[in-house]
Design an enzyme around this catalytic site. Structure first.
Site, short mmCIF file in Angstrom:
data_model
loop_
_atom_site.label_atom_id
_atom_site.label_comp_id
_atom_site.label_asym_id
_atom_site.label_seq_id
_atom_site.Cartn_x
_atom_site.Cartn_y
_atom_site.Cartn_z
N GLY A 83 49.57 40.95 47.16
CA GLY A 83 48.82 42.17 46.81
C GLY A 83 47.35 41.98 47.12
N GLY A 118 43.97 44.71 47.34
CA GLY A 118 43.47 45.47 46.18
C GLY A 118 42.06 45.07 45.76
N ASP A 119 41.66 45.82 44.75
CA ASP A 119 40.37 45.70 44.13
C ASP A 119 40.04 44.30 43.60
OD1 ASP A 119 38.49 47.59 43.47
OD2 ASP A 119 38.99 47.38 41.32
N LEU A 120 41.02 43.71 42.93
CA LEU A 120 40.82 42.40 42.31
C LEU A 120 40.47 41.36 43.39
CD1 LEU A 120 41.12 40.58 39.75
CD2 LEU A 120 43.48 40.22 40.45
N ARG A 145 50.63 45.02 52.49
CA ARG A 145 51.45 45.92 53.32
C ARG A 145 50.68 46.51 54.49
NH1 ARG A 145 53.95 49.81 48.95
NH2 ARG A 145 51.87 49.40 48.18
N HIS A 174 41.24 40.86 25.70
CA HIS A 174 39.90 40.30 25.54
C HIS A 174 39.41 40.27 24.08
CE1 HIS A 174 40.25 40.88 29.74
NE2 HIS A 174 39.76 42.10 29.82
N LYS A 190 34.85 53.16 27.04
CA LYS A 190 34.25 53.50 28.33
C LYS A 190 33.30 54.67 28.14
CE LYS A 190 37.77 51.46 31.12
NZ LYS A 190 37.20 50.24 31.65
C1 BG6 Z 1 39.33 44.52 32.47
C2 BG6 Z 1 39.76 45.92 32.13
O1 BG6 Z 1 40.24 43.59 31.98
O2 BG6 Z 1 38.06 44.28 31.90
C3 BG6 Z 1 38.75 46.94 32.59
O3 BG6 Z 1 41.01 46.18 32.75
C4 BG6 Z 1 37.38 46.60 32.07
O4 BG6 Z 1 39.11 48.25 32.19
C5 BG6 Z 1 37.04 45.14 32.36
O5 BG6 Z 1 36.45 47.44 32.70
C6 BG6 Z 1 35.75 44.73 31.66
O6 BG6 Z 1 35.40 43.45 32.10
P1 BG6 Z 1 33.90 42.99 32.19
O7 BG6 Z 1 33.99 41.58 32.66
O8 BG6 Z 1 33.21 43.92 33.17
O9 BG6 Z 1 33.34 43.15 30.81
#
Ligand code: BG6
Length: 454
Positions: free
Chosen positions: A10, A13-15, A44, A232, A317
């Site tokens: 994958g 993607g963004d990650l 892909r 978290h 958010k």
């Molecule tokens: C991710 C969440 O795990 O952590 C996001 O999926 C969130 O939605 C992000 O924005 C926040 O991480 P950080 O490191 O920017 O505080």
């Protein structure tokens, strides 16, 4: 370790563009991973390696170190759910593999695909159960509730031993979260007052200014509780609430964290769910979605050390600022209660982002002729002390995975217990209130629970 093969499933993607490639490039450039590192990116999209890197560079939030990445990255188009397509991968990895090679498989894909990929790499003989030179890494969401998380986990255990599994919670890689145990246990002044006798309350806060960006598909199924609290915030709570571990070895630390999870309860009357105004217009969000983008709750850690101390957890958010912080507020002294002065309580700030550091607020006489009192702050700024040396969470986590250090990764029982708590809250099926800004939420929390949130 002579050689490292890092395979990303994958990888478009963004990650991968925002976190993995920058971290790998930095580790390679700093010679923290072997000269012979090969990063195999699977996806892909029909691209050659050069076009892949250009594409990822366009997607990344900051420019990628293409010069470094060109040396180590190979992109390969592949349908990862199709077991017939693993031959090429196997060929590539076998050619490269020597005895002393570490193989990391990073699943930057949805959890619904974990099992197929785990099975396919196993059937292609790319991994052997119990071979610690071969590991699998993935991130939350570890399922969407306890049941689904259990299923994923049981399936992964068919092919991997727990010792080969690295579950990432990127908050654990953040500098100041790594530092919590040090601050607590290596300082008499803190360790001696880390009790319900002296601690009035604990606030664990992660505020964000952004909305859900382009992640509607995932986020609308998840919401703030599963996206942030399950992982978290509860991890932070466990580090603040744990007892002194027998040793600082990964398993001993985790044993103590697990005991905290076993003793946490959530006050269901304290729950505040919010949804930012405009959320329903976000791409891939259901038009009548009740998904929460804000959560506030009061938890308790029912251990002798912390019984009676409220832990307020809050995340959301589109709030007033981007800030992650833990605030430990202490009780007033008995003298303080007698004086009729506008004195503040002492507060310890563990600042996680955007600043990394520790702040201690206390009362002090106003300097000079005045007899007045003011609140002052002693401050340690980790980022300032470490100019140029602050590492991104992902650098630390990936480096630890290559060296098979598991302290900063979560164990299954931690995940299991945190899902239990979240499932319990979810049963309440609370509707979120719509908020335009943070002030409204802050006022609501004050009115409902008489708690001042910063
Ligand atoms: C991710 C969440 O795990 O952590 C996001 O999926 C969130 O939605 C992000 O924005 C926040 O991480 P950080 O490191 O920017 O505080």
């Amino acid at each position: 370790m002579k050689k490292l093969i890092f395979t990303i499933f994958g990888s478009t993607g963004d990650l991968t563009s925002r976190k993995l490639l920058p971290a790998i490039a930095k580790l390679y450039k700093d010679k923290l991973i072997p000269d012979e590192t090969q990063v195999i990116c699977l996806g892909r999209k029909n691209l050659n390696t050069k076009d892949y890197l250009t594409y990822m560079n366009d997607e990344a939030s900051t420019e990628l170190d293409l010069k470094t990445l060109e040396k180590i990255v190979i992109y390969h188009k592949m349908q990862i759910t199709n077991s017939d397509e693993y031959d090429y991968l196997k060929e590539m990895i076998e050619i490269e593999t020597q005895k002393d090679t570490k193989q990391l498989y990073y699943l930057a894909i949805g959890p619904e695909l974990f099992f197929d990929v785990a099975k396919n790499i196993n059937h292609a003989n790319l991994v052997d159960k119990n071979n610690l030179n071969q590991s699998i890494i993935f991130e939350k969401p570890f399922g969407h509730d306890l049941e689904s998380a259990k299923k994923i986990n049981q399936k992964l255990w068919e092919y991997f031993d727990e010792k080969q599994i690295f579950r990432i919670d990127h908050y654990l890689g953040k500098e100041m979260i790594q530092n919590i145990m040090m601050v607590r246990f290596a300082n008499r002044i803190f360790e001696d007052i880390w009790y319900n006798r002296t601690i009035k309350n604990v606030k664990i806060i992660v505020k964000e200014t952004e909305g859900i960006l382009n992640r509607g598909g995932y986020y609308d199924q998840s919401g703030a509780l599963k996206d942030m609290v399950q992982s978290h915030l509860l991890q932070m709570l466990s580090l603040v609430g744990m007892e002194v571990p027998v040793s600082y070895h990964s398993e001993d630390v985790k044993n103590e964290k697990v005991k905290v999870f076993e003793n946490v309860t959530i006050d269901s009357n304290s729950l505040v769910f919010g949804q930012y105004d405009g959320y329903l217009k976000e791409d891939k969000v259901k038009e009548d979605s009740k998904t929460e983008t804000f959560v506030f709750l009061k938890a308790s850690v029912n251990t002798p050390r912390f019984k009676g101390v409220p832990f307020y957890l809050m995340t959301g958010k589109k709030l007033d600022k981007k800030e992650s912080v833990i605030i430990i507020e202490f009780e007033e002294t008995s003298e303080q209660r007698k004086w009729n002065l506008p004195l503040s309580t002492n507060k310890l700030y563990i600042k996680i982002a955007p600043e990394d550091g520790v702040g201690l607020r206390f009362n002090s006489k106003v300097p000079g002729l005045s007899d007045g009192v003011e609140e002052v702050e002693l401050e340690y700024c980790a980022a300032c002390e470490a100019v140029g040396n602050m590492s991104e969470a992902y650098e630390k986590l990936l480096l630890d995975a290559t060296e098979h250090h598991k302290s900063l990764f979560t164990r299954w029982d931690e995940i299991e217990l945190s899902w239990k708590l979240i499932d319990h809250i979810k049963q309440k099926q609370l509707d979120p209130i719509i908020y335009k800004d943070y002030k409204e939420l802050k006022t609501l929390i004050k009115d409902k629970l008489d708690v001042d949130m910063p």
